[in-house]
Scaffold this active site. Structure first.
Site, PDB file in Angstrom:
ATOM      1  N   LEU A  99     -51.530 -79.493  34.944  1.00 42.05           N
ATOM      2  CA  LEU A  99     -52.059 -80.052  36.244  1.00 42.05           C
ATOM      3  C   LEU A  99     -53.167 -81.068  35.930  1.00 42.05           C
ATOM      4  CD1 LEU A  99     -52.477 -79.851  39.106  1.00 42.05           C
ATOM      5  CD2 LEU A  99     -54.267 -78.014  39.116  1.00 42.05           C
ATOM      6  N   LEU A 130     -55.067 -76.773  32.680  1.00 38.01           N
ATOM      7  CA  LEU A 130     -55.877 -77.863  33.521  1.00 38.01           C
ATOM      8  C   LEU A 130     -56.378 -78.919  32.691  1.00 38.01           C
ATOM      9  CD1 LEU A 130     -58.080 -75.041  35.481  1.00 38.01           C
ATOM     10  CD2 LEU A 130     -55.765 -76.133  36.041  1.00 38.01           C
ATOM     11  N   ASP A 131     -55.410 -80.181  32.693  1.00 35.94           N
ATOM     12  CA  ASP A 131     -55.884 -81.177  31.701  1.00 35.94           C
ATOM     13  C   ASP A 131     -57.298 -81.906  32.473  1.00 35.94           C
ATOM     14  OD1 ASP A 131     -55.041 -83.225  29.939  1.00 35.94           O
ATOM     15  OD2 ASP A 131     -55.485 -84.481  31.527  1.00 35.94           O
ATOM     16  N   ALA A 132     -57.873 -82.152  31.477  1.00 38.84           N
ATOM     17  CA  ALA A 132     -59.297 -82.854  31.483  1.00 38.84           C
ATOM     18  C   ALA A 132     -60.297 -82.188  32.655  1.00 38.84           C
ATOM     19  CB  ALA A 132     -58.994 -84.541  31.850  1.00 38.84           C
ATOM     20  N   VAL A 133     -59.818 -81.108  32.722  1.00 40.79           N
ATOM     21  CA  VAL A 133     -60.850 -80.198  33.881  1.00 40.79           C
ATOM     22  C   VAL A 133     -62.276 -80.415  33.733  1.00 40.79           C
ATOM     23  CG1 VAL A 133     -60.673 -78.144  33.103  1.00 40.79           C
ATOM     24  CG2 VAL A 133     -60.789 -78.256  35.290  1.00 40.79           C
TER      25      VAL A 133
END
Length: 263
Positions: free
Chosen positions: A126, A224-227
């Protein structure tokens, strides 16, 4: 419900929209029908990470080739597959997403993902902090109308951004020519990856919807990408701020309403 309200207050404080929690609950309730149930994860789970086009053949679409390869060579050895972003994208090997709801047609379609899920559990990314400047949301911002009109972080380039933690060396603030004239937007990763404005509750609600969509389409694991970068407060390093951690906890809470054995 009480925990959800508490987390939303940690994100939005006194500006919290009183209807936001009910909107989230409604989306969860709409997702519950026919939802799969999982066993608790353990050291027995073995996850293979791959791009959707890592295995190719002349006869099959890439996701079909991947499925065939996994079934033939890794069945019984690998329990889950993390397919790196397989959505339409414009740069960064898939991490500049144009459309969160579609499968990149060069790889296959959702039916290919579903067939893969029949033999292996799945992990999706995501990509939360930003989306592609070619996305419909950003097109709305440029045109000054539509869903994405206020989905992005506008900035004043004359201010001091020196405290902001950067994962890249590209300019943080980029120029955008819109129907309303020149604007400046936040771009933590590249000028093709425009940061989304989670201070707008509509952005959070949009990502809850995407999150649930992925779970419904077979993702047992969500990365959770780059969250860490999603919340911005000028004068801070803009990484791992308390609001960011509350958003992560909120997504975990959403997941647990469906099945606490998802990850």
């Amino acid at each position: 419900m009480e925990e959800l309200e508490l987390l939303l207050k940690q994100v939005y404080g006194t500006s919290l929209d009183p209807n936001l929690s009910q909107d989230i609950i409604q989306k969860i309730e709409q997702s519950k029908a026919g939802f799969p149930r999982y066993q608790a994860w353990s050291e027995q789970d073995v996850i293979l990470i791959t791009y959707g086009d890592s295995v190719l053949s002349d006869e099959l679409m890439p996701l079909q080739s991947l499925h065939q390869f996994l079934r033939e060579y890794l069945s019984g050895l690998v329990s889950s597959v993390h397919i790196l972003p397989f959505f339409p994208f414009s740069s960064d090997d898939g991490f500049s997403v144009i459309d969160y709801y579609q499968v990149n047609y060069n790889l296959g379609d959702w039916s290919d993902v579903a067939k893969l899920n029949q033999d292996f559990e799945l992990m999706f990314d995501l990509v939360m902090n930003h989306c592609s400047r070619q996305s419909l949301w950003f097109n709305d911002f440029v045109n000054g109308s539509g869903e994405g009109l206020d989905y992005f972080v506008e900035s004043d380039p004359s201010l001091d951004y020196s405290a902001v933690t950067r994962p890249r060396t590209s300019p943080l603030i980029v120029d955008v020519y819109t129907r309303q004239g020149l604007k400046h937007v936040w771009a933590t990763f590249s000028d093709d990856q425009i940061d989304l404005n989670f201070a707008n509750p509509k952005v959070l609600l949009a990502f809850v919807d995407i999150f649930l969509f992925y779970l419904k389409h077979g993702a047992r694991f969500i990365r959770l990408d780059a969250v860490a970068f999603v919340w911005k407060v000028l004068g801070t390093n803009c990484i791992h701020l308390p609001q960011t951690h509350a958003i992560v906890k909120l997504l975990r809470w959403v997941m647990e309403q469906l099945d606490p054995n998802m990850v």
